[in-house]
Motif scaffolding. Sequence first.
Motif, short mmCIF file in Angstrom:
data_model
loop_
_atom_site.label_atom_id
_atom_site.label_comp_id
_atom_site.label_asym_id
_atom_site.label_seq_id
_atom_site.Cartn_x
_atom_site.Cartn_y
_atom_site.Cartn_z
N ARG A 62 0.81 -1.23 0.00
CA ARG A 62 0.00 0.00 0.00
C ARG A 62 0.84 1.27 0.00
NH1 ARG A 62 -4.63 -1.40 4.51
NH2 ARG A 62 -4.89 -3.59 3.97
N SER A 63 2.16 1.12 0.14
CA SER A 63 3.01 2.32 0.18
C SER A 63 2.94 3.06 -1.16
CB SER A 63 4.46 1.93 0.47
OG SER A 63 4.97 1.15 -0.59
N GLN A 64 3.17 4.36 -1.10
CA GLN A 64 3.17 5.16 -2.33
C GLN A 64 4.23 4.65 -3.29
OE1 GLN A 64 1.15 8.30 -2.99
NE2 GLN A 64 0.08 6.80 -1.77
N LYS A 65 5.39 4.27 -2.73
CA LYS A 65 6.49 3.81 -3.57
C LYS A 65 6.10 2.58 -4.39
CE LYS A 65 11.10 1.85 -3.11
NZ LYS A 65 12.20 1.55 -2.17
N LEU A 66 5.61 1.54 -3.71
CA LEU A 66 5.26 0.33 -4.45
C LEU A 66 4.07 0.54 -5.38
CD1 LEU A 66 5.91 -2.72 -2.10
CD2 LEU A 66 7.28 -1.85 -3.97
N THR A 67 3.12 1.36 -4.93
CA THR A 67 1.96 1.64 -5.78
C THR A 67 2.43 2.23 -7.10
OG1 THR A 67 0.63 2.09 -3.83
CG2 THR A 67 -0.23 2.89 -5.92
N LYS A 68 3.31 3.21 -7.03
CA LYS A 68 3.76 3.88 -8.25
C LYS A 68 4.59 2.93 -9.12
CE LYS A 68 3.47 8.46 -6.22
NZ LYS A 68 2.19 8.83 -6.83
N ILE A 69 5.45 2.15 -8.51
CA ILE A 69 6.26 1.22 -9.31
C ILE A 69 5.35 0.20 -10.01
CG2 ILE A 69 8.04 -0.58 -9.27
CD1 ILE A 69 9.40 0.96 -7.00
N LEU A 70 4.36 -0.30 -9.29
CA LEU A 70 3.49 -1.31 -9.91
C LEU A 70 2.59 -0.70 -10.98
CD1 LEU A 70 2.62 -3.60 -6.85
CD2 LEU A 70 4.25 -4.03 -8.69
N GLN A 71 2.25 0.58 -10.84
CA GLN A 71 1.50 1.24 -11.91
C GLN A 71 2.39 1.42 -13.15
OE1 GLN A 71 0.15 4.55 -9.51
NE2 GLN A 71 -1.89 3.66 -9.23
N ILE A 72 3.65 1.73 -12.92
CA ILE A 72 4.59 1.86 -14.05
C ILE A 72 4.80 0.50 -14.71
CG2 ILE A 72 7.04 2.32 -14.61
CD1 ILE A 72 6.84 4.64 -12.50
N ARG A 73 4.90 -0.53 -13.89
CA ARG A 73 5.03 -1.90 -14.43
C ARG A 73 3.84 -2.23 -15.34
NH1 ARG A 73 6.96 -7.31 -12.41
NH2 ARG A 73 5.53 -8.73 -13.43
N SER A 74 2.65 -1.84 -14.89
CA SER A 74 1.44 -2.08 -15.71
C SER A 74 1.56 -1.37 -17.06
CB SER A 74 0.21 -1.61 -14.92
OG SER A 74 -0.89 -1.45 -15.77
N LYS A 123 3.29 9.01 -19.38
CA LYS A 123 2.21 8.82 -18.40
C LYS A 123 2.64 9.03 -16.95
CE LYS A 123 -1.47 5.51 -17.78
NZ LYS A 123 -1.91 4.14 -18.00
N HIS A 124 3.94 8.86 -16.68
CA HIS A 124 4.34 8.74 -15.27
C HIS A 124 5.45 9.70 -14.85
CE1 HIS A 124 1.99 5.08 -14.61
NE2 HIS A 124 2.40 4.68 -15.79
N GLU A 125 5.59 10.82 -15.53
CA GLU A 125 6.70 11.70 -15.18
C GLU A 125 6.67 12.07 -13.68
OE1 GLU A 125 7.78 14.61 -18.00
OE2 GLU A 125 9.08 15.64 -16.55
N GLU A 126 5.48 12.40 -13.18
CA GLU A 126 5.38 12.78 -11.77
C GLU A 126 5.72 11.61 -10.85
OE1 GLU A 126 5.17 15.86 -10.65
OE2 GLU A 126 5.28 16.30 -12.80
N ASP A 127 5.25 10.42 -11.23
CA ASP A 127 5.54 9.23 -10.42
C ASP A 127 7.04 8.97 -10.37
OD1 ASP A 127 2.80 8.85 -10.08
OD2 ASP A 127 2.65 7.59 -11.87
N LEU A 128 7.71 9.13 -11.52
CA LEU A 128 9.16 8.90 -11.56
C LEU A 128 9.87 9.89 -10.66
CD1 LEU A 128 9.64 8.25 -15.39
CD2 LEU A 128 9.92 6.57 -13.55
N LYS A 129 9.42 11.14 -10.69
CA LYS A 129 10.04 12.15 -9.83
C LYS A 129 9.82 11.80 -8.36
CE LYS A 129 10.09 15.98 -13.05
NZ LYS A 129 9.23 17.02 -13.62
N PHE A 130 8.60 11.34 -8.05
CA PHE A 130 8.31 10.92 -6.68
C PHE A 130 9.28 9.83 -6.23
CE2 PHE A 130 6.56 8.01 -3.62
CZ PHE A 130 6.00 8.83 -2.65
N LEU A 131 9.62 8.93 -7.17
CA LEU A 131 10.52 7.82 -6.84
C LEU A 131 11.98 8.27 -6.78
CD1 LEU A 131 8.91 5.09 -9.14
CD2 LEU A 131 8.80 5.18 -6.64
N GLY A 132 12.22 9.54 -7.09
CA GLY A 132 13.58 10.05 -7.04
C GLY A 132 14.37 9.77 -8.30
N ARG A 133 13.68 9.38 -9.37
CA ARG A 133 14.36 9.08 -10.64
C ARG A 133 14.80 10.37 -11.31
NH1 ARG A 133 17.59 7.33 -13.81
NH2 ARG A 133 17.23 5.61 -15.27
N ASP A 134 16.01 10.39 -11.83
CA ASP A 134 16.47 11.52 -12.62
C ASP A 134 15.86 11.37 -14.02
OD1 ASP A 134 17.79 13.33 -14.22
OD2 ASP A 134 19.72 13.06 -13.19
#
Length: 432
Positions: A123-135, A253-264
């Motif tokens: 349920r963490s934001q981190k895993l939620t975003k990674i699994l959405q990116i995986r999808s 689709k996920h620029e904001e999610d990537l930034k949240f994850l700390g991705r450059d």
Amino acid sequence: MFTDIGTIFAKKMEGTEVSLRGWAHRHRTSGKMVFVTMRDSTGIIQLAVKQDKVDEKSWKDANDTYVESSFMVKGNVVKDERAPGGYELQATNFELVSKGEPFPVAKDLSEEYLLDIRHLWLRSQKLTKILQIRSTVIAGIHEFFQKRGYTLFDPPIFTPNACEGGSTLFEVQYFDRKMYLTQSWQLYAEAAIFSLGKIYDVAPTFRAEKSKTSRHLAEFWMAEMEAPWMNLDDVVQVAKDEVKFLVEKVLEKHEEDLKFLGRDVEKLRKAISKPFPTVKYSEVLKILEEKEQMQVEWGKDLRTVEEERIMNHFETPIVVTHYPKEIMAFYKPVDPKNKKEALCFDMLAPEGFGEIVGGSQRSIDIKEIEEGLKKEGEKIEKYQWYLDLRKYGSVPHSGYGLGVERVVRWICGSDNIKDTIAFPRTMARFEP
Ligand code: ATP
Ligand code: MG
């Protein structure tokens, strides 16, 4: 009518009354106010519950809420610069669905503990975003191949044969005999191209990896393709196009999610801004020697450390071809121009993420395949059906496999591949 949190931000629903369903991400009381950060699958929003704006039951429920309690809320969307995302919901009604028990996940818990409670840490934001990116990555794989006229072909998961060598096979009891879990769809895909032509799949793949690395799982998903009439250059181009396409889809689709994850994100953009170079194995050895003062004997496979060091010199993924035939699987053909090299390739991701794709032209020479099998200690009788494919209307063909988790890991910039799959399986980790 319920809406979701993402829609409030997307449609800028300031000034409207909405109803939401979700969970408490954070919870804090302050006199006559309760502040709840609410989450659903689409995002998080701050709620303010004021004692004098709600009935008694709502006030009690809002106070009683634990982190991760589920609830429904009705309220007005107002602008608030201090709130995350710029909007706050001022509640007019608050109803607990399940208060539950105090949630065990707090901050600063060890990696191992978070894996033990993976069912909750999901349920963490981190895993939620990674699994959405995986999808998005997996949807992208289907889109890429479907648009190019490939047919989806599903292989068997129980197999009587090895494909990638006996040492990583998972043996399973199959009625009164032994079978294995699939290491690759390839041998079956090679049978299917004769009727279906260009094919692809995304499927579970199993390898009993005994070494602990940040890029090996025992159960992972591989996206594979196989196509008749294609040679090494042809499939290398498909692989380059596919990887670029997948990164573009995620960036879209996920620029904001990537930034949240700390991705450059800029590094990722740069990685697909130029064509990916193709470099021969022997050239890689030369670069390593000249620019990294690293001596690798011709004939040795590239290890993680060499893959990392070679990528000091590239910002995009690169494709390495023509590895020594001697260390390659039985189905990889020799290059007729240099009998010591095989017509095969790996794609390496930049920033030290290592191999993400592996593929080759396939040998159509029965003698060569038989010799390769013998060298690997395999029984030729078990591969008769595979050799049949070379006897009846054989054609040149090629294919590759892309590791879904490897690609997601690189795109998200995750330290460990375990973050890219919901319930990771490794030698040491198999629960929950
Ligand atoms: P490596 O050398 O990293 O073990 P490999 O040469 O065994 O990889 P291939 O057999 O070419 O890999 O498999 C194709 C792709 O599948 C790899 O490029 C990688 O992306 C992915 N892959 C292979 N093994 C694993 C694994 N254990 N966990 C996750 N992904 C994997
Ligand atoms: Mg391997």
